[in-house]
Write an enzyme that holds these catalytic residues in place. Sequence first.
Site, mmCIF file in Angstrom:
data_model
loop_
_atom_site.group_PDB
_atom_site.id
_atom_site.type_symbol
_atom_site.label_atom_id
_atom_site.label_comp_id
_atom_site.label_asym_id
_atom_site.label_seq_id
_atom_site.Cartn_x
_atom_site.Cartn_y
_atom_site.Cartn_z
ATOM 1 N N LYS A 39 -29.189 -71.488 -33.402
ATOM 2 C CA LYS A 39 -30.067 -70.981 -34.450
ATOM 3 C C LYS A 39 -30.903 -72.098 -35.052
ATOM 4 O O LYS A 39 -30.394 -73.047 -35.599
ATOM 5 C CB LYS A 39 -29.233 -70.311 -35.548
ATOM 6 C CG LYS A 39 -28.596 -69.037 -35.061
ATOM 7 C CD LYS A 39 -27.722 -68.409 -36.096
ATOM 8 C CE LYS A 39 -28.539 -67.771 -37.187
ATOM 9 N NZ LYS A 39 -27.677 -67.200 -38.234
ATOM 10 N N MET B 233 -35.476 -74.519 -45.639
ATOM 11 C CA MET B 233 -36.356 -73.747 -44.744
ATOM 12 C C MET B 233 -37.766 -73.615 -45.338
ATOM 13 O O MET B 233 -38.418 -72.583 -45.183
ATOM 14 C CB MET B 233 -35.740 -72.353 -44.471
ATOM 15 C CG MET B 233 -34.429 -72.441 -43.700
ATOM 16 S SD MET B 233 -33.508 -70.896 -43.652
ATOM 17 C CE MET B 233 -32.579 -70.990 -45.184
ATOM 18 N N ASP C 95 -24.368 -74.386 -34.131
ATOM 19 C CA ASP C 95 -25.801 -74.166 -34.335
ATOM 20 C C ASP C 95 -26.604 -75.281 -33.672
ATOM 21 O O ASP C 95 -26.082 -76.366 -33.413
ATOM 22 C CB ASP C 95 -26.133 -74.217 -35.840
ATOM 23 C CG ASP C 95 -25.613 -73.001 -36.579
ATOM 24 O OD1 ASP C 95 -25.291 -72.000 -35.933
ATOM 25 O OD2 ASP C 95 -25.538 -73.081 -37.824
HETATM 26 C C1 LIG Z 1 -30.204 -72.189 -42.302
HETATM 27 S S1 LIG Z 1 -30.365 -73.517 -43.448
HETATM 28 C C2 LIG Z 1 -28.733 -74.128 -43.391
HETATM 29 C C3 LIG Z 1 -28.391 -75.039 -44.543
HETATM 30 C C4 LIG Z 1 -27.023 -75.674 -44.420
HETATM 31 N N1 LIG Z 1 -25.977 -74.679 -44.436
HETATM 32 C C5 LIG Z 1 -26.761 -76.714 -45.500
HETATM 33 O O1 LIG Z 1 -25.854 -76.524 -46.309
HETATM 34 O O2 LIG Z 1 -27.472 -77.732 -45.516
HETATM 35 C C6 LIG Z 1 -31.262 -74.670 -42.457
HETATM 36 C C7 LIG Z 1 -32.224 -75.497 -43.300
HETATM 37 O O3 LIG Z 1 -31.496 -76.538 -43.950
HETATM 38 C C8 LIG Z 1 -32.302 -77.689 -44.022
HETATM 39 N N2 LIG Z 1 -31.659 -78.743 -43.236
HETATM 40 C C9 LIG Z 1 -30.518 -78.661 -42.533
HETATM 41 N N3 LIG Z 1 -30.194 -79.860 -42.014
HETATM 42 C C10 LIG Z 1 -31.166 -80.720 -42.411
HETATM 43 C C11 LIG Z 1 -31.405 -82.109 -42.223
HETATM 44 N N4 LIG Z 1 -30.540 -82.878 -41.543
HETATM 45 N N5 LIG Z 1 -32.508 -82.652 -42.792
HETATM 46 C C12 LIG Z 1 -33.367 -81.924 -43.520
HETATM 47 N N6 LIG Z 1 -33.191 -80.592 -43.735
HETATM 48 C C13 LIG Z 1 -32.109 -80.014 -43.194
HETATM 49 C C14 LIG Z 1 -33.681 -77.328 -43.460
HETATM 50 O O4 LIG Z 1 -34.463 -76.857 -44.537
HETATM 51 C C15 LIG Z 1 -33.292 -76.207 -42.514
HETATM 52 O O5 LIG Z 1 -34.404 -75.368 -42.263
#
Ligand SMILES: C[S@@+](CC[C@H](N)C(=O)[O-])C[C@H]1O[C@@H](n2cnc3c(N)ncnc32)[C@H](O)[C@@H]1O
Length: 261
Positions: free
Chosen positions: A63, A177, A41
């Site tokens: 994505k 998100m 991703d």
């Molecule tokens: C599609 S979701 C995936 C979540 C992921 N599977 C997890 O367990 O963290 C993507 C969202 O996770 C959050 N996110 C992922 N990585 C992040 C990071 N390093 N810092 C802050 N938010 C993060 C944000 O809200 C982003 O829009």
Amino acid sequence: MQRDDFAPGTVWLVGAGPGDPDLLTMKAVKLIECADIVFHDALVGAGILSLIPSKTETVSVGKRSGRHSKDQRTIDAMLVEAAAAGKRVVRLKGGDPSIFGRSAEELRALRNAGYPVSICPGITTACAAAASAGISLTLRGVARDVRFVTAHSQRGAALDVDWHSLAGGGSTLAFYMGREVAGEIMRGLMRAGMAGDTSVLIACHVSDPAEQRLTTRLDLLELATRSFAADAPTLIVVGAAVTQAHVARAGLPNVARSTHG
Ligand SMILES: C[S@@+](CC[C@H](N)C(=O)[O-])C[C@H]1O[C@@H](n2cnc3c(N)ncnc32)[C@H](O)[C@@H]1O
């Protein structure tokens, strides 16, 4: 885990954690080293991608919120095709594959096509954000549970969320998100009875050198997110557990901010 344990024509969905390569599991590192092809991703950062051996084929399936370069069916088909070609396939996903990671679709596509698929868990963003901020997501006598909430909706549609259930339970709420809809989260929770002075943590680029955290209150969430989070991947945590957050005070009223570490 040795290369022999990773049979050709099999697939691993691997949690890459929030960004810091040191937060990868040892198993994730071994799988990355053994793979013939890695699909990843956009939120999987450069530090983790640098662990992929140069001989390994690497495919970005890109994505990111509002910028899906490949739709989910195309990604499913690419995974099946790589397994059918007898490759050792790693599908690298941000955080944990089971949290808002569309892993169910990929598992189903691979199983329906008859290819073995396994999951290697990763650290989800909410846990990493809590660690950085020095808080516990559960708090004895205060927060009896944690809820991982997706704030994603079809473009233009209202969030399909049961605000009363979220606002009433004394839970810690971790919104994924949520950056673009912070105002909707704020109004939904307050209309459902949550106090405007409930503590909120806004965490951007969690575990990355660019990480920034801000603590504020619920009735300032929209304003704070707009001015603080801009275009960054952002997690929003709401609830009394956030009051323990260890951050340096800044000049803004009711707001404290801190950078990584
Ligand atoms: C599609 S979701 C995936 C979540 C992921 N599977 C997890 O367990 O963290 C993507 C969202 O996770 C959050 N996110 C992922 N990585 C992040 C990071 N390093 N810092 C802050 N938010 C993060 C944000 O809200 C982003 O829009």
